[in-house]
Design a protein around this motif. Structure first.
Motif, PDB file in Angstrom:
ATOM      1  N   GLN A 138      11.477 -16.050  45.652  1.00 34.40           N
ATOM      2  CA  GLN A 138      11.618 -15.306  44.421  1.00 34.40           C
ATOM      3  C   GLN A 138      10.327 -14.527  44.146  1.00 34.40           C
ATOM      4  N   VAL A 139      10.461 -13.259  43.831  1.00 32.68           N
ATOM      5  CA  VAL A 139       9.324 -12.409  43.519  1.00 32.68           C
ATOM      6  C   VAL A 139       9.130 -12.388  42.008  1.00 32.68           C
ATOM      7  N   ARG A 140       7.938 -12.710  41.579  1.00 32.32           N
ATOM      8  CA  ARG A 140       7.635 -12.655  40.147  1.00 32.32           C
ATOM      9  C   ARG A 140       6.926 -11.334  39.845  1.00 32.32           C
ATOM     10  N   LEU A 141       7.429 -10.639  38.824  1.00 32.52           N
ATOM     11  CA  LEU A 141       6.872  -9.358  38.411  1.00 32.52           C
ATOM     12  C   LEU A 141       6.320  -9.496  37.000  1.00 32.52           C
ATOM     13  N   VAL A 142       5.100  -9.052  36.807  1.00 34.50           N
ATOM     14  CA  VAL A 142       4.469  -9.143  35.499  1.00 34.50           C
ATOM     15  C   VAL A 142       3.989  -7.766  35.075  1.00 34.50           C
ATOM     16  N   GLU A 143       4.545  -7.291  33.961  1.00 31.28           N
ATOM     17  CA  GLU A 143       4.166  -5.984  33.416  1.00 31.28           C
ATOM     18  C   GLU A 143       3.042  -6.137  32.402  1.00 31.28           C
ATOM     19  N   SER A 144       2.275  -5.071  32.260  1.00 28.99           N
ATOM     20  CA  SER A 144       1.232  -5.026  31.239  1.00 28.99           C
ATOM     21  C   SER A 144       0.977  -3.577  30.863  1.00 28.99           C
ATOM     22  N   GLY A 145       0.292  -3.390  29.746  1.00 27.19           N
ATOM     23  CA  GLY A 145      -0.127  -2.055  29.367  1.00 27.19           C
ATOM     24  C   GLY A 145       0.612  -1.432  28.203  1.00 27.19           C
ATOM     25  N   GLY A 146       1.651  -2.105  27.723  1.00 25.97           N
ATOM     26  CA  GLY A 146       2.376  -1.555  26.584  1.00 25.97           C
ATOM     27  C   GLY A 146       1.579  -1.678  25.304  1.00 25.97           C
ATOM     28  N   GLY A 147       2.110  -1.073  24.246  1.00 23.00           N
ATOM     29  CA  GLY A 147       1.444  -1.167  22.962  1.00 23.00           C
ATOM     30  C   GLY A 147       1.969  -0.150  21.982  1.00 23.00           C
ATOM     31  N   LEU A 148       1.276  -0.051  20.854  1.00 22.91           N
ATOM     32  CA  LEU A 148       1.618   0.897  19.803  1.00 22.91           C
ATOM     33  C   LEU A 148       0.695   2.102  19.933  1.00 22.91           C
ATOM     34  N   VAL A 149       1.280   3.269  20.111  1.00 22.10           N
ATOM     35  CA  VAL A 149       0.502   4.490  20.278  1.00 22.10           C
ATOM     36  C   VAL A 149       1.084   5.580  19.394  1.00 22.10           C
ATOM     37  N   GLN A 150       0.356   6.681  19.309  1.00 21.14           N
ATOM     38  CA  GLN A 150       0.834   7.819  18.537  1.00 21.14           C
ATOM     39  C   GLN A 150       1.441   8.872  19.452  1.00 21.14           C
ATOM     40  N   ALA A 151       2.315   9.661  18.894  1.00 13.69           N
ATOM     41  CA  ALA A 151       2.914  10.755  19.654  1.00 13.69           C
ATOM     42  C   ALA A 151       1.812  11.639  20.231  1.00 13.69           C
ATOM     43  N   GLY A 152       1.987  12.007  21.492  1.00 13.66           N
ATOM     44  CA  GLY A 152       0.994  12.824  22.160  1.00 13.66           C
ATOM     45  C   GLY A 152      -0.006  12.033  22.983  1.00 13.66           C
ATOM     46  N   ASP A 153      -0.089  10.736  22.739  1.00 12.22           N
ATOM     47  CA  ASP A 153      -0.997   9.876  23.496  1.00 12.22           C
ATOM     48  C   ASP A 153      -0.460   9.636  24.901  1.00 12.22           C
ATOM     49  N   SER A 154      -1.299   9.027  25.717  1.00 16.80           N
ATOM     50  CA  SER A 154      -0.921   8.630  27.068  1.00 16.80           C
ATOM     51  C   SER A 154      -1.023   7.115  27.191  1.00 16.80           C
ATOM     52  N   LEU A 155      -0.273   6.590  28.140  1.00 12.92           N
ATOM     53  CA  LEU A 155      -0.250   5.141  28.358  1.00 12.92           C
ATOM     54  C   LEU A 155      -0.058   4.889  29.840  1.00 12.92           C
ATOM     55  N   ARG A 156      -0.691   3.821  30.330  1.00 11.98           N
ATOM     56  CA  ARG A 156      -0.507   3.437  31.726  1.00 11.98           C
ATOM     57  C   ARG A 156       0.040   2.022  31.776  1.00 11.98           C
ATOM     58  N   LEU A 157       1.224   1.900  32.313  1.00 16.22           N
ATOM     59  CA  LEU A 157       1.843   0.593  32.477  1.00 16.22           C
ATOM     60  C   LEU A 157       1.601   0.113  33.907  1.00 16.22           C
ATOM     61  N   SER A 158       1.378  -1.182  34.043  1.00 16.34           N
ATOM     62  CA  SER A 158       1.175  -1.762  35.361  1.00 16.34           C
ATOM     63  C   SER A 158       2.134  -2.912  35.593  1.00 16.34           C
ATOM     64  N   CYS A 159       2.465  -3.116  36.842  1.00 20.74           N
ATOM     65  CA  CYS A 159       3.341  -4.220  37.226  1.00 20.74           C
ATOM     66  C   CYS A 159       2.765  -4.830  38.496  1.00 20.74           C
ATOM     67  N   THR A 160       2.494  -6.115  38.440  1.00 19.41           N
ATOM     68  CA  THR A 160       1.940  -6.814  39.594  1.00 19.41           C
ATOM     69  C   THR A 160       2.979  -7.783  40.144  1.00 19.41           C
ATOM     70  N   ALA A 161       3.130  -7.767  41.453  1.00 15.20           N
ATOM     71  CA  ALA A 161       4.145  -8.591  42.112  1.00 15.20           C
ATOM     72  C   ALA A 161       3.503  -9.751  42.855  1.00 15.20           C
ATOM     73  N   SER A 162       4.181 -10.899  42.795  1.00 11.66           N
ATOM     74  CA  SER A 162       3.661 -12.108  43.447  1.00 11.66           C
ATOM     75  C   SER A 162       4.287 -12.288  44.820  1.00 11.66           C
ATOM     76  N   THR A 163       4.031 -11.343  45.695  1.00 11.85           N
ATOM     77  CA  THR A 163       4.545 -11.439  47.056  1.00 11.85           C
ATOM     78  C   THR A 163       3.546 -10.818  48.016  1.00 11.85           C
ATOM     79  N   PRO A 164       3.347 -11.455  49.173  1.00  6.16           N
ATOM     80  CA  PRO A 164       2.454 -10.859  50.170  1.00  6.16           C
ATOM     81  C   PRO A 164       3.110  -9.720  50.948  1.00  6.16           C
ATOM     82  N   PHE A 165       4.390  -9.481  50.659  1.00  2.00           N
ATOM     83  CA  PHE A 165       5.138  -8.437  51.365  1.00  2.00           C
ATOM     84  C   PHE A 165       5.499  -7.299  50.426  1.00  2.00           C
ATOM     85  N   PHE A 166       4.609  -6.990  49.512  1.00  2.00           N
ATOM     86  CA  PHE A 166       4.879  -5.984  48.487  1.00  2.00           C
ATOM     87  C   PHE A 166       5.280  -4.653  49.097  1.00  2.00           C
TER      88      PHE A 166
END
Length: 126
Positions: free
Chosen positions: A1-29
């Motif tokens: 089973q591959v575990r995926l963990v997202e991060s980077g969300g939040g409350l922002v204002q219109a026009g802003d930028s955001l970077r979301l990340s997802c890290t996978a728990s597999t050596p065969f990514f």
């Protein structure tokens, strides 16, 4: 089973930028195609961007030009850069993974994805 963990969300204002990340728990990514989906309250989950094993990309028409998906196989991470955020971008964003037979494949059907993260909330205020 591959575990995926997202991060980077939040409350922002219109026009802003955001970077979301997802890290996978597999050596065969690098064997996985990765997708970013989002679901707003009362709406169906939709694919916004996806990337193949070899780096080919797909973007939904509704977000094309504002989103960039990329992957770092050395860090088992896929990122989603969202620029010029709009209130309609508010949603829970999910990372998903699948091992397609073809390395160039970019699955667009959510039913094709086998592994899902728990999601990260993005809220854009006007």
């Amino acid at each position: 089973q591959v575990r995926l963990v997202e991060s980077g969300g939040g409350l922002v204002q219109a026009g802003d930028s955001l970077r979301l990340s997802c890290t996978a728990s597999t050596p065969f990514f690098d064997n996985y195609a990765m997708g970013w989906f989002r679901q707003a309250p009362g709406k169906e989950r939709e694919l916004v961007a996806a990337i193949s094993q070899i780096g080919g990309t797909y973007y939904a028409d509704s977000v094309k030009g504002r989103l960039t998906i990329s992957r770092d196989n050395a860090k088992n991470t896929v990122t989603l850069q969202i620029n010029n955020l709009k209130p309609e971008d508010s949603a829970t964003y999910y990372c998903a993974a699948v091992q397609p037979i073809k390395r160039s494949a970019i699955p667009q059907d959510q039913d094709a994805y086998d592994h899902w993260g728990q999601g990260t909330q993005v809220t854009v205020s006007s």
